[in-house]
Enzyme design. Structure first.
Site, short mmCIF file in Angstrom:
data_model
loop_
_atom_site.label_atom_id
_atom_site.label_comp_id
_atom_site.label_asym_id
_atom_site.label_seq_id
_atom_site.Cartn_x
_atom_site.Cartn_y
_atom_site.Cartn_z
N CYS A 121 0.84 -1.14 0.16
CA CYS A 121 -0.41 -0.21 0.12
C CYS A 121 1.00 1.53 -0.17
O CYS A 121 0.52 2.01 -0.09
CB CYS A 121 -1.16 -0.20 1.08
SG CYS A 121 -2.30 -1.16 1.29
N HIS A 263 -2.46 7.54 2.38
CA HIS A 263 -3.29 6.47 1.94
C HIS A 263 -4.82 5.95 2.82
O HIS A 263 -4.67 5.88 4.18
CB HIS A 263 -1.98 5.17 2.75
CG HIS A 263 -2.81 3.30 2.41
ND1 HIS A 263 -3.37 3.20 1.20
CD2 HIS A 263 -3.49 2.49 3.46
CE1 HIS A 263 -3.98 1.81 1.20
NE2 HIS A 263 -3.60 2.21 2.56
N ASN A 293 -10.62 0.16 0.55
CA ASN A 293 -8.62 0.37 0.83
C ASN A 293 -8.48 0.07 -0.63
O ASN A 293 -8.59 -1.65 -0.62
CB ASN A 293 -8.48 -0.85 1.88
CG ASN A 293 -7.29 -0.58 1.17
OD1 ASN A 293 -6.20 -0.38 0.99
ND2 ASN A 293 -6.19 -0.50 2.55
#
Length: 347
Positions: A121, A263, A293
């Site tokens: 990520c 993020h 996500n």
């Protein structure tokens, strides 16, 4: 190093000049998940802030999303070609070869440098550093950077802890050589890792360690696994520390940040990091409620969403920060540029 066009001996900075996002058309709402998991909409929203996510259709791959986001980012940036394509992903089409060369070829960019960045990520921030390095060294004058992931292909659909969190998507930026003091300039980075905690976020099967064993992998080993409580603690700590380190290198304070773009892990983590930094939550760009996500795609998708909703203005100072498997983390500063009108990110 290659000089800037005005004859300066300083290396050129990477300047954002194109931006786009793309998510697949198939929508999975919390109500859809409640039908197969022991959960409900209120439980999911309370813990994650997520209302829906987009997932690929059978047969779709990460490269399909990357190509669409890349095409739109190139159109946003104008007509000049790029010299390199970088794809940040934890879910490549295949373990070999890399996904970036195929993305480049499908975009008509055969012959340019193309490679993947694997930092989970945190991949988009790592990719920004790689792209900025290509530009500063004179290897490339323009770079297409795509963050793309299809976590629905590695998350067990019956995993109540993770199936509610992840979605699929791609976000892309075009970076060109320019000056560090102009709108769009990317600079002052911080990167870090801690491989001693690799087991906190992992897909155990598929790599050489598993393939070298004579035993077939289990169902659990084939799918994404995350130890949520420990990841939460590391994520908040590492993202806040990295953000502070980046500001320190730039000689700035948190009050100098106009927009915080973390993020998009889940809303609780986003708000916890903002609170740790002493940054008002209303300055935090969030897109997680609509897409979940999306891994390496989450920051560029949040940027594209902010651009489309015009919640950022030219000259605004943005602080980007991310955390992912590895463990990896990273942050950077971005001065918002003037961009062409942004297209919607959904089909």
């Amino acid at each position: 190093m290659s000089p800037i066009a005005d004859g300066s001996s300083a290396p050129p900075a990477a300047v954002l000049c194109g931006l786009a996002g793309w998510v697949p058309s198939r929508v999975v709402t919390n109500e859809h998940l409640a039908r197969r998991l022991d959960t409900d909409d209120a439980w999911i929203r309370t813990r994650t802030g997520i209302r829906r996510r987009h997932v690929v259709e059978p047969g779709q791959a990460t490269s399909d999303l990357a190509v669409e986001a890349g095409r739109r980012a190139l159109a946003s940036s104008g007509t000049d070609p790029v010299d390199a394509v970088v794809v940040a992903t934890a879910t490549p089409d295949r373990s070999c070869p890399a996904t970036a060369p195929a993305v480049a070829a499908r975009l008509g960019l055969t012959g340019v440098a193309a490679f993947d960045v694997g930092a989970a990520c945190t991949g988009f921030v790592y990719g920004l550093v790689a792209a900025a390095g290509l530009i500063a060294s004179g290897v490339a004058g323009r770079v297409l950077l795509v963050g793309a992931d299809t976590y629905s292909t590695v998350v067990d659909p019956l995993d109540r802890a993770n199936a509610i969190i992840f979605g699929d998507g791609a976000g892309a930026v075009v970076l060109r050589a320019g000056h560090p003091d102009e709108p769009g300039a990317v600079g002052h980075f911080d990167l870090g890792s801690d491989g001693a905690h690799e087991d906190l976020i992992m897909v155990a099967a598929g790599g050489s360690r598993q393939r070298s064993r004579p035993v077939e992998p289990s169902h659990e080993e084939r799918h994404f696994a995350m130890r949520g409580k420990e990841v939460y603690r590391h994520a908040v700590t590492r993202m806040a520390e990295s953000a502070r380190a980046t500001l320190s290198r730039a000689g700035l304070r948190i009050d100098d940040v106009d927009r915080f773009v973390p993020h998009q892990a889940n809303l609780r983590i986003l708000h916890a990091v903002a609170d740790d930094l002493g940054l008002p939550r209303e300055r935090c760009a969030t897109h997680v409620e609509s897409v979940g996500n999306t891994g390496a795609a989450s920051i560029p998708l949040a940027l594209a969403d902010a651009a489309a909703r015009r919640t950022v203005r030219s000259g605004d100072r943005l602080l980007l920060t991310a955390f992912g498997g590895g463990l990896t983390w990273g942050s950077c500063l971005l001065t918002w540029p003037v961009l062409h009108r942004q297209e919607r990110t959904t089909p």
